[in-house]
Scaffold this motif. Structure first.
Motif, PDB file in Angstrom:
ATOM      1  N   UNK A 133       0.952  -1.382   0.020  1.00  0.00           N
ATOM      2  CA  UNK A 133       0.104   0.060   0.043  1.00  0.00           C
ATOM      3  C   UNK A 133       0.899   1.124   0.030  1.00  0.00           C
ATOM      4  N   UNK A 134       1.203   1.629  -1.070  1.00  0.00           N
ATOM      5  CA  UNK A 134       1.906   2.865  -1.199  1.00  0.00           C
ATOM      6  C   UNK A 134       1.498   4.169  -0.312  1.00  0.00           C
ATOM      7  N   UNK A 135       0.220   4.206  -0.248  1.00  0.00           N
ATOM      8  CA  UNK A 135      -0.071   5.309   0.513  1.00  0.00           C
ATOM      9  C   UNK A 135       0.096   5.115   2.007  1.00  0.00           C
ATOM     10  N   UNK A 136       0.047   4.137   2.325  1.00  0.00           N
ATOM     11  CA  UNK A 136       0.913   3.807   3.671  1.00  0.00           C
ATOM     12  C   UNK A 136       2.101   3.343   3.953  1.00  0.00           C
ATOM     13  N   UNK A 137       2.918   3.361   2.926  1.00  0.00           N
ATOM     14  CA  UNK A 137       4.237   2.707   2.947  1.00  0.00           C
ATOM     15  C   UNK A 137       4.467   1.644   3.655  1.00  0.00           C
ATOM     16  N   UNK A 138       3.630   0.728   3.304  1.00  0.00           N
ATOM     17  CA  UNK A 138       3.462  -0.670   4.061  1.00  0.00           C
ATOM     18  C   UNK A 138       3.622  -1.746   2.913  1.00  0.00           C
ATOM     19  N   UNK A 139       4.453  -2.796   3.250  1.00  0.00           N
ATOM     20  CA  UNK A 139       4.325  -4.014   2.433  1.00  0.00           C
ATOM     21  C   UNK A 139       3.766  -5.131   3.254  1.00  0.00           C
ATOM     22  N   UNK A 140       3.162  -6.040   2.673  1.00  0.00           N
ATOM     23  CA  UNK A 140       2.707  -7.246   3.294  1.00  0.00           C
ATOM     24  C   UNK A 140       3.175  -8.527   2.667  1.00  0.00           C
ATOM     25  N   UNK A 141       2.965  -9.673   3.564  1.00  0.00           N
ATOM     26  CA  UNK A 141       3.386 -10.849   3.082  1.00  0.00           C
ATOM     27  C   UNK A 141       2.339 -11.821   3.576  1.00  0.00           C
ATOM     28  N   UNK A 142       1.457 -12.286   2.828  1.00  0.00           N
ATOM     29  CA  UNK A 142       0.306 -13.103   3.080  1.00  0.00           C
ATOM     30  C   UNK A 142       0.980 -14.699   2.848  1.00  0.00           C
TER      31      UNK A 142
END
Length: 114
Positions: free
Chosen positions: A72-81
């Motif tokens: 989520x570029x707006x939140x500067x967050x990367x996820x790993x499901x």
């Protein structure tokens, strides 16, 4: 300088799922690559997955079809499901951010029991 904070690790039985998150803060370049590496006890750190700011992804063969990286570029967050977890997925998972140099998070433990 970019700071990375991972969360979401824990213990799960084989076949279960976990979702890791990594929040980035600091001075960030709009064009960057974020990703995940992992290190099991007694082993070298290994690549898991990465995603560009444009959304292109790459995965290690060992996790293809089971893990999904997103951001989520707006939140500067990367996820790993992580789905269909296996005992061999047990490791400390590290988030990274790369432009001209790579910044690392402190790591989060994932333990998968059989």
């Amino acid at each position: 300088q970019v700071q990375l904070v991972e969360s979401g690790g824990g213990s799960v039985q084989a076949g279960g799922s976990l979702r890791l998150s990594c929040a980035a803060s600091g001075t960030m370049n709009r064009t960057n690559v974020m990703g995940w590496y992992r290190q099991a006890p007694g082993k070298q750190r290994e690549f898991v997955a990465r995603i560009t700011s444009g959304g292109s992804t790459n995965y290690a063969d060992s996790v293809k079809g089971r893990f999904t990286i997103s951001r989520d570029n707006a939140k500067n967050t990367v996820y790993l499901q992580m789905n269909s977890l296996k005992p061999e997925d047990t490791a400390v998972y590290y988030c990274c951010y790369s432009v001209y140099r790579t910044s690392w998070g402190q790591g989060t433990q994932v333990t998968v029991s059989s």
